[in-house]
Design a protein around this motif. Structure first.
Motif, mmCIF file in Angstrom:
data_model
loop_
_atom_site.group_PDB
_atom_site.id
_atom_site.type_symbol
_atom_site.label_atom_id
_atom_site.label_comp_id
_atom_site.label_asym_id
_atom_site.label_seq_id
_atom_site.Cartn_x
_atom_site.Cartn_y
_atom_site.Cartn_z
ATOM 1 N N MET A 9 0.809 -1.204 0.000
ATOM 2 C CA MET A 9 0.000 0.000 0.000
ATOM 3 C C MET A 9 0.855 1.271 0.000
ATOM 4 O O MET A 9 0.725 2.108 -0.872
ATOM 5 C CB MET A 9 -0.923 0.008 1.224
ATOM 6 N N ILE A 10 1.737 1.427 0.967
ATOM 7 C CA ILE A 10 2.483 2.683 1.066
ATOM 8 C C ILE A 10 3.980 2.503 0.837
ATOM 9 O O ILE A 10 4.729 3.450 0.968
ATOM 10 C CB ILE A 10 2.239 3.396 2.417
ATOM 11 N N VAL A 11 4.424 1.301 0.469
ATOM 12 C CA VAL A 11 5.837 1.063 0.192
ATOM 13 C C VAL A 11 5.999 0.869 -1.310
ATOM 14 O O VAL A 11 5.270 0.091 -1.917
ATOM 15 C CB VAL A 11 6.360 -0.187 0.935
ATOM 16 N N LYS A 12 6.947 1.571 -1.893
ATOM 17 C CA LYS A 12 7.184 1.498 -3.331
ATOM 18 C C LYS A 12 8.662 1.272 -3.597
ATOM 19 O O LYS A 12 9.514 1.558 -2.746
ATOM 20 C CB LYS A 12 6.732 2.796 -4.017
ATOM 21 N N ALA A 13 8.982 0.791 -4.800
ATOM 22 C CA ALA A 13 10.374 0.551 -5.179
ATOM 23 C C ALA A 13 10.617 1.061 -6.587
ATOM 24 O O ALA A 13 9.752 0.950 -7.459
ATOM 25 C CB ALA A 13 10.702 -0.933 -5.098
ATOM 26 N N LEU A 14 11.794 1.616 -6.792
ATOM 27 C CA LEU A 14 12.227 2.087 -8.102
ATOM 28 C C LEU A 14 13.625 1.557 -8.376
ATOM 29 O O LEU A 14 14.473 1.553 -7.482
ATOM 30 C CB LEU A 14 12.281 3.615 -8.150
ATOM 31 N N VAL A 15 13.863 1.142 -9.611
ATOM 32 C CA VAL A 15 15.211 0.791 -10.045
ATOM 33 C C VAL A 15 15.646 1.939 -10.931
ATOM 34 O O VAL A 15 15.008 2.234 -11.943
ATOM 35 C CB VAL A 15 15.242 -0.549 -10.803
ATOM 36 N N GLU A 16 16.730 2.613 -10.517
ATOM 37 C CA GLU A 16 17.175 3.813 -11.219
ATOM 38 C C GLU A 16 18.634 3.674 -11.641
ATOM 39 O O GLU A 16 19.405 2.972 -10.999
ATOM 40 C CB GLU A 16 17.039 5.031 -10.311
ATOM 41 N N GLY A 17 18.974 4.407 -12.694
ATOM 42 C CA GLY A 17 20.358 4.476 -13.132
ATOM 43 C C GLY A 17 20.686 3.429 -14.174
ATOM 44 O O GLY A 17 19.879 2.591 -14.546
ATOM 45 N N GLU A 18 21.918 3.489 -14.622
ATOM 46 C CA GLU A 18 22.432 2.568 -15.631
ATOM 47 C C GLU A 18 23.823 2.101 -15.226
ATOM 48 O O GLU A 18 24.573 2.823 -14.570
ATOM 49 C CB GLU A 18 22.517 3.259 -17.000
ATOM 50 N N GLY A 19 24.180 0.914 -15.640
ATOM 51 C CA GLY A 19 25.524 0.399 -15.384
ATOM 52 C C GLY A 19 25.838 0.335 -13.903
ATOM 53 O O GLY A 19 25.021 -0.083 -13.093
ATOM 54 N N ASN A 20 27.046 0.770 -13.545
ATOM 55 C CA ASN A 20 27.500 0.703 -12.156
ATOM 56 C C ASN A 20 26.790 1.692 -11.235
ATOM 57 O O ASN A 20 26.953 1.630 -10.020
ATOM 58 C CB ASN A 20 29.012 0.933 -12.081
ATOM 59 N N ASP A 21 26.030 2.621 -11.803
ATOM 60 C CA ASP A 21 25.298 3.600 -10.994
ATOM 61 C C ASP A 21 23.848 3.189 -10.754
ATOM 62 O O ASP A 21 23.024 4.009 -10.373
ATOM 63 C CB ASP A 21 25.321 4.971 -11.677
ATOM 64 N N THR A 22 23.535 1.924 -10.966
ATOM 65 C CA THR A 22 22.163 1.447 -10.781
ATOM 66 C C THR A 22 21.892 1.217 -9.301
ATOM 67 O O THR A 22 22.727 0.676 -8.577
ATOM 68 C CB THR A 22 21.946 0.142 -11.567
ATOM 69 N N SER A 23 20.708 1.637 -8.864
ATOM 70 C CA SER A 23 20.331 1.436 -7.465
ATOM 71 C C SER A 23 18.845 1.095 -7.370
ATOM 72 O O SER A 23 18.069 1.379 -8.274
ATOM 73 C CB SER A 23 20.624 2.690 -6.638
ATOM 74 N N ILE A 24 18.508 0.472 -6.264
ATOM 75 C CA ILE A 24 17.113 0.208 -5.929
ATOM 76 C C ILE A 24 16.766 1.166 -4.802
ATOM 77 O O ILE A 24 17.466 1.198 -3.788
ATOM 78 C CB ILE A 24 16.904 -1.240 -5.458
ATOM 79 N N ARG A 25 15.720 1.935 -4.987
ATOM 80 C CA ARG A 25 15.245 2.832 -3.933
ATOM 81 C C ARG A 25 13.893 2.320 -3.460
ATOM 82 O O ARG A 25 12.955 2.223 -4.243
ATOM 83 C CB ARG A 25 15.097 4.253 -4.438
ATOM 84 N N ILE A 26 13.834 1.996 -2.201
ATOM 85 C CA ILE A 26 12.580 1.567 -1.606
ATOM 86 C C ILE A 26 12.168 2.665 -0.639
ATOM 87 O O ILE A 26 12.973 3.129 0.162
ATOM 88 C CB ILE A 26 12.733 0.214 -0.900
#
Length: 193
Positions: free
Chosen positions: A113-130
């Protein structure tokens, strides 16, 4: 006998005076608290909520950073009184199938409901933001919910990994069904002459 009773009364009077002093001190502390329940969240109130759960806040631009159990958490201050609390994970690109990771993030976000996730960036700068979108509007509410938000973020990341593993297994099974002569995970290499 009167002397013994007099000594007891003296001790009780001293204890009562000590307790009265402690009570007055506690009442003064409560009265001097700068955060009123009806006040909207401020940067200082958020920092105080973080201290309340036993962490040390660090204000860095528009974020408050703190660590809990060795992990970094961030609170975005750009939209106060509404805010986002997040945790970031760096992605080792070689360890993940990026299309499946992005899909797993969407599936996990749809299930919460209130928790979301994004995969951002490319290559070695990729991160998951929850991140958690806060519904708290005041200090008292936030100090009670902050431990829940931390738990939600941890559980969301674990759920994302479970979904990713399921998607990867489904992909392996589909590849095995299409081409049963090759070992799992190996793709067909065509030789052109």
């Amino acid at each position: 006998m009167v002397s013994v009773q007099d000594n007891r009364n003296t001790k009780l009077t001293a204890e009562n005076g000590l307790m009265k002093g402690r009570l007055e001190s506690a009442q003064e502390k409560l009265a001097s608290r700068t955060f009123v329940e009806e006040e909207p969240l401020t940067e200082d109130a958020i920092a105080e909520s973080i201290r309340y759960v036993g962490c040390v806040p660090s204000i860095e631009g528009n974020f408050i950073r703190f660590m809990k159990d060795g992990e970094k958490y961030y609170i975005d201050l750009n939209r106060l009184p509404v805010f986002f609390m997040m945790r970031c994970y760096m992605v080792e690109v070689n360890d993940w199938q990026m299309d499946l990771l992005r899909h797993a993030a969407h599936v996990m976000s749809d299930q919460r409901m209130i928790v979301k996730a994004l995969v951002e960036g490319e290559g070695n700068d990729t991160s998951i933001r929850i991140f958690v979108v806060s519904l708290d509007r005041n200090y008292d509410s936030l100090k009670e919910n902050l431990p829940r938000y931390i738990t939600m973020l941890e559980q969301a990341y674990e759920k994302l990994k479970v979904i990713y593993d399921q998607l990867a297994e489904e992909r392996r099974e589909a590849a095995q069904t299409i081409n049963p002569l090759y070992p799992m995970g190996q793709t067909e290499n065509k030789i052109l002459s």
